[in-house]
Design an enzyme around this catalytic site. Structure first.
Site, short mmCIF file in Angstrom:
data_model
loop_
_atom_site.label_atom_id
_atom_site.label_comp_id
_atom_site.label_asym_id
_atom_site.label_seq_id
_atom_site.Cartn_x
_atom_site.Cartn_y
_atom_site.Cartn_z
N CYS A 13 36.04 39.94 38.01
CA CYS A 13 37.09 40.81 37.88
C CYS A 13 36.37 41.98 38.82
O CYS A 13 35.64 42.07 39.49
CB CYS A 13 37.17 41.31 36.68
SG CYS A 13 35.64 42.32 35.69
N CYS A 87 41.22 40.44 40.30
CA CYS A 87 40.56 41.09 41.73
C CYS A 87 41.24 40.86 43.00
O CYS A 87 40.94 41.20 44.03
CB CYS A 87 39.16 40.15 41.78
SG CYS A 87 39.00 38.46 42.06
N CYS A 91 38.74 38.26 46.31
CA CYS A 91 37.99 37.20 45.65
C CYS A 91 37.86 36.20 46.69
O CYS A 91 38.86 35.70 47.52
CB CYS A 91 38.85 36.59 44.58
SG CYS A 91 38.58 37.63 43.11
#
Length: 139
Positions: A13, A87, A91
């Site tokens: 996250c 995210c 990511c």
């Protein structure tokens, strides 16, 4: 995709201070050494959210000693399953990995009362994940 003997899971996250910390703690608690567990954030906070620590303590899991970690290429490459939680484009994506995106409310800036339902949803998802990737041997 075949499940490795000891799968590894990375929870990601933004701040690695709430959702990913809870998910990693539940997976470690429920799967033990059957799964290798990592968590990280694209922009890690200075500390784990105190309301998250309190909510997890209510579930019998102490994460007070955990610290947010930066997301690295190595962590993604070393993981079989990467579970993202808000995210977005930060990511890292590599071929051959299983990616799941869990849409969960962000506990940042919220009190323990608001964190509890997020915690409970994460626990439910982790229980299903354990059944999928690391089921216990049946006699």
């Amino acid at each position: 995709m075949s499940t490795p003997a000891r799968p590894s899971v990375l929870f990601v996250c933004v701040h690695n201070a709430g959702r990913s910390q809870m998910a990693a703690a539940f997976l470690t608690h429920l799967a033990g050494d059957r799964v290798e567990v990592r968590s990280a954030g694209s922009v890690p906070a200075e500390q784990v959210n105190p309301a998250v620590v309190e909510a997890m303590k209510e579930s019998g899991i102490d994460i007070s000693a955990e610290t947010p970690k930066i997301l690295t290429t190595e962590a993604v490459q070393a993981s079989d399953v990467v579970i993202t939680m808000g995210c977005g484009d930060t990511c890292l994506v590599f071929p051959g990995k299983k990616y799941l995106d869990w849409t969960l409310d962000d506990p940042a800036g919220r009190g323990v009362d608001a964190v509890r339902p997020i915690r409970d949803e994460i626990e439910s998802r982790i229980r299903a994940l354990v059944d999928e990737i690391a089921p216990t041997a049946r006699a």
